[in-house]
Each structure stands twice: as structure tokens, then as C-alpha cells.
Motif scaffolding. Structure first.
Motif, PDB file in Angstrom:
ATOM      1  N   CYS A 102      32.256  77.346  56.043  1.00 30.19           N
ATOM      2  CA  CYS A 102      33.139  76.901  54.977  1.00 30.19           C
ATOM      3  C   CYS A 102      33.271  78.007  53.937  1.00 30.19           C
ATOM      4  O   CYS A 102      32.279  78.665  53.609  1.00 30.19           O
ATOM      5  CB  CYS A 102      32.559  75.635  54.343  1.00 30.19           C
ATOM      6  SG  CYS A 102      33.591  74.861  53.121  1.00 30.19           S
ATOM      7  N   PHE A 103      34.494  78.208  53.444  1.00 30.61           N
ATOM      8  CA  PHE A 103      34.761  79.184  52.402  1.00 30.61           C
ATOM      9  C   PHE A 103      35.315  78.436  51.186  1.00 30.61           C
ATOM     10  O   PHE A 103      36.371  77.807  51.270  1.00 30.61           O
ATOM     11  CB  PHE A 103      35.770  80.231  52.881  1.00 30.61           C
ATOM     12  CG  PHE A 103      35.300  80.962  54.103  1.00 30.61           C
ATOM     13  CD1 PHE A 103      34.428  82.042  53.995  1.00 30.61           C
ATOM     14  CD2 PHE A 103      35.702  80.568  55.367  1.00 30.61           C
ATOM     15  CE1 PHE A 103      33.978  82.703  55.119  1.00 30.61           C
ATOM     16  CE2 PHE A 103      35.261  81.230  56.501  1.00 30.61           C
ATOM     17  CZ  PHE A 103      34.391  82.298  56.375  1.00 30.61           C
ATOM     18  N   TYR A 104      34.616  78.505  50.090  1.00 29.58           N
ATOM     19  CA  TYR A 104      34.977  77.789  48.867  1.00 29.58           C
ATOM     20  C   TYR A 104      35.781  78.718  47.960  1.00 29.58           C
ATOM     21  O   TYR A 104      35.305  79.783  47.593  1.00 29.58           O
ATOM     22  CB  TYR A 104      33.713  77.309  48.142  1.00 29.58           C
ATOM     23  CG  TYR A 104      32.778  76.538  49.052  1.00 29.58           C
ATOM     24  CD1 TYR A 104      33.025  75.196  49.336  1.00 29.58           C
ATOM     25  CD2 TYR A 104      31.672  77.149  49.624  1.00 29.58           C
ATOM     26  CE1 TYR A 104      32.178  74.485  50.173  1.00 29.58           C
ATOM     27  CE2 TYR A 104      30.827  76.448  50.461  1.00 29.58           C
ATOM     28  CZ  TYR A 104      31.089  75.125  50.733  1.00 29.58           C
ATOM     29  OH  TYR A 104      30.248  74.430  51.568  1.00 29.58           O
ATOM     30  N   LYS A 105      36.985  78.287  47.590  1.00 26.07           N
ATOM     31  CA  LYS A 105      37.860  79.106  46.753  1.00 26.07           C
ATOM     32  C   LYS A 105      37.953  78.567  45.326  1.00 26.07           C
ATOM     33  O   LYS A 105      38.158  79.330  44.396  1.00 26.07           O
ATOM     34  CB  LYS A 105      39.256  79.169  47.370  1.00 26.07           C
ATOM     35  CG  LYS A 105      39.271  79.794  48.759  1.00 26.07           C
ATOM     36  CD  LYS A 105      40.633  79.629  49.400  1.00 26.07           C
ATOM     37  CE  LYS A 105      40.660  80.178  50.786  1.00 26.07           C
ATOM     38  NZ  LYS A 105      40.691  81.616  50.847  1.00 26.07           N
ATOM     39  N   ALA A 106      37.839  77.240  45.169  1.00 28.19           N
ATOM     40  CA  ALA A 106      37.907  76.618  43.843  1.00 28.19           C
ATOM     41  C   ALA A 106      37.183  75.283  43.910  1.00 28.19           C
ATOM     42  O   ALA A 106      37.272  74.571  44.911  1.00 28.19           O
ATOM     43  CB  ALA A 106      39.353  76.408  43.429  1.00 28.19           C
TER      44      ALA A 106
ATOM     45  N   ALA B 170      42.126  73.823  56.420  1.00 31.84           N
ATOM     46  CA  ALA B 170      42.493  74.219  55.062  1.00 31.84           C
ATOM     47  C   ALA B 170      42.557  72.951  54.229  1.00 31.84           C
ATOM     48  O   ALA B 170      43.194  71.967  54.637  1.00 31.84           O
ATOM     49  CB  ALA B 170      43.826  74.950  55.038  1.00 31.84           C
TER      50      ALA B 170
ATOM     51  N   TYR C   4      43.766  71.290  50.808  1.00 30.37           N
ATOM     52  CA  TYR C   4      44.711  71.419  49.706  1.00 30.37           C
ATOM     53  C   TYR C   4      44.427  70.334  48.678  1.00 30.37           C
ATOM     54  O   TYR C   4      44.317  69.152  49.027  1.00 30.37           O
ATOM     55  CB  TYR C   4      46.139  71.285  50.249  1.00 30.37           C
ATOM     56  CG  TYR C   4      47.206  71.172  49.201  1.00 30.37           C
ATOM     57  CD1 TYR C   4      47.787  72.306  48.656  1.00 30.37           C
ATOM     58  CD2 TYR C   4      47.644  69.925  48.765  1.00 30.37           C
ATOM     59  CE1 TYR C   4      48.775  72.205  47.698  1.00 30.37           C
ATOM     60  CE2 TYR C   4      48.633  69.818  47.805  1.00 30.37           C
ATOM     61  CZ  TYR C   4      49.191  70.961  47.279  1.00 30.37           C
ATOM     62  OH  TYR C   4      50.168  70.865  46.335  1.00 30.37           O
TER      63      TYR C   4
ATOM     64  N   ARG D  77      46.925  73.659  45.204  1.00 26.91           N
ATOM     65  CA  ARG D  77      46.503  74.888  45.886  1.00 26.91           C
ATOM     66  C   ARG D  77      45.482  74.578  46.970  1.00 26.91           C
ATOM     67  O   ARG D  77      44.861  73.512  46.972  1.00 26.91           O
ATOM     68  CB  ARG D  77      45.926  75.887  44.901  1.00 26.91           C
ATOM     69  CG  ARG D  77      44.616  75.435  44.247  1.00 26.91           C
ATOM     70  CD  ARG D  77      43.993  76.473  43.385  1.00 26.91           C
ATOM     71  NE  ARG D  77      43.380  77.503  44.226  1.00 26.91           N
ATOM     72  CZ  ARG D  77      42.507  78.382  43.792  1.00 26.91           C
ATOM     73  NH1 ARG D  77      42.164  78.403  42.522  1.00 26.91           N
ATOM     74  NH2 ARG D  77      41.967  79.268  44.595  1.00 26.91           N
TER      75      ARG D  77
ATOM     76  N   THR E 226      41.975  74.916  48.233  1.00 26.35           N
ATOM     77  CA  THR E 226      40.695  75.142  47.556  1.00 26.35           C
ATOM     78  C   THR E 226      39.583  75.566  48.502  1.00 26.35           C
ATOM     79  O   THR E 226      38.576  76.124  48.062  1.00 26.35           O
ATOM     80  CB  THR E 226      40.223  73.865  46.844  1.00 26.35           C
ATOM     81  OG1 THR E 226      39.990  72.850  47.826  1.00 26.35           O
ATOM     82  CG2 THR E 226      41.244  73.398  45.822  1.00 26.35           C
ATOM     83  N   THR E 227      39.769  75.269  49.788  1.00 27.15           N
ATOM     84  CA  THR E 227      38.671  75.460  50.737  1.00 27.15           C
ATOM     85  C   THR E 227      39.259  75.716  52.124  1.00 27.15           C
ATOM     86  O   THR E 227      40.270  75.102  52.487  1.00 27.15           O
ATOM     87  CB  THR E 227      37.798  74.190  50.811  1.00 27.15           C
ATOM     88  OG1 THR E 227      37.584  73.688  49.496  1.00 27.15           O
ATOM     89  CG2 THR E 227      36.481  74.453  51.495  1.00 27.15           C
ATOM     90  N   THR E 228      38.644  76.599  52.874  1.00 27.49           N
ATOM     91  CA  THR E 228      39.008  76.787  54.280  1.00 27.49           C
ATOM     92  C   THR E 228      37.729  76.771  55.103  1.00 27.49           C
ATOM     93  O   THR E 228      36.628  76.956  54.569  1.00 27.49           O
ATOM     94  CB  THR E 228      39.765  78.113  54.519  1.00 27.49           C
ATOM     95  OG1 THR E 228      38.935  79.208  54.129  1.00 27.49           O
ATOM     96  CG2 THR E 228      41.083  78.140  53.750  1.00 27.49           C
TER      97      THR E 228
END
Length: 145
Positions: free
Chosen positions: A67-71, A98, A100, A106, A108-110
Motif C-alpha cells: 500500500c502507498f499512502y498519499k494523503a 486506487a 479516491y 483526489r 489518496t492511496t494506491t
């Protein structure tokens, strides 16, 4: 939103629950794997993976996930989780996700997951049935909605 998830043939809507958050008041990192699981099962339902597994004794197990946390996501929010299969091999497939956020507008996570076909009777890896490969191709090409 459409353009952010347009490459994902299955979209799963998930409301963020108050209990998904941790002491730092954002969704706890482990909860995202549950969101991915929910999206994966929606994808599997569209191609009847679980029903076929009951008859054959061969079904997918997850061997790796990330998991990749963006926000950070917080309550209240509604998430749209896109899922797709990006690679199919003899005995495994790669799923991509993904997430959203409707409130943030936006992604937020992928994430990704590797699913391996498993024969539960013999406790060994199995090949992906050709029928399943064809169904994955159909869902990815938009033939199955």
C-alpha cells in the motif's frame, strides 16, 4: 473522478466508518487492506471466482500485498476504490487498486496484491484456468460491466 479511475473496470464505494480511524484521527494503515479486500471481492464477484472455486477446489490466495499512502483519510468521507488486473501469468495475477476520496477529490492511496491460484485439496499452487483468464480479459476490456 471519472478520469482518475477510468483505467479501473470495477469501482467499489466504501463509506469511511468512525471506527476506521486511530488515535491520530485518520484512517489506520491496516484498514486500507480491508478496503482493498472489499474491492477485490467485488472484482471476483463480477467474474464468479468464488463460485468456480467452490466447484473446483482451486481459488486465489494473496501471497503479497502493498500500500502507498498519499494523503490521510478521515471520517466522514466516502471512498471509491478502483480495482484492475494488470498482469496474468501461469499461476498468478497482479491486482492494482486506487482509492479516491470524494471529500478531497483526489486519489489518496494506491496498492497492489499478488494472487496465486491454489489447489486446496492438494495444498499446492495451481494454474489459472483458461476460462478465468478469458473472464479477466473480458472485464479488463470492458465486455463485462
Amino acid at each position: 473522478m471519472e478520469h482518475l479511475l477510468e483505467d479501473y473496470p470495477v469501482i467499489t464505494e466504501i463509506p469511511v466508518a468512525w471506527g476506521d480511524m486511530d488515535a491520530l484521527q485518520h484512517v489506520n494503515n491496516v484498514v486500507y487492506f480491508r478496503y482493498f479486500e472489499t474491492a477485490r471481492i467485488d472484482y471476483f464477484d463480477k467474474i464468479q471466482v468464488m463460485e468456480k472455486a467452490k466447484g473446483s477446489g482451486i481459488g486465489p490466495v494473496i501471497s503479497h500485498t502493498q500500500c502507498f499512502y498519499k494523503a490521510p483519510v478521515t471520517y466522514p468521507d466516502t471512498l471509491l476504490v478502483g480495482s484492475r488486473v494488470s498482469d496474468v501469468q501461469e499461476d498468478r495475477f497482479i491486482m492494482e487498486y486506487a482509492i479516491y476520496s470524494k471529500s478531497m477529490n483526489r486519489v489518496t492511496t494506491t496498492g497492489t496484491a499478488t494472487g496465486v491460484m491454489f489447489n486446496f485439496a492438494t495444498n499446492a499452487k495451481a494454474s489459472i484456468p483458461e476460462e478465468l483468464k478469458a473472464l479477466i480479459q473480458k472485464i479488463e476490456s470492458g465486455e463485462i460491466k
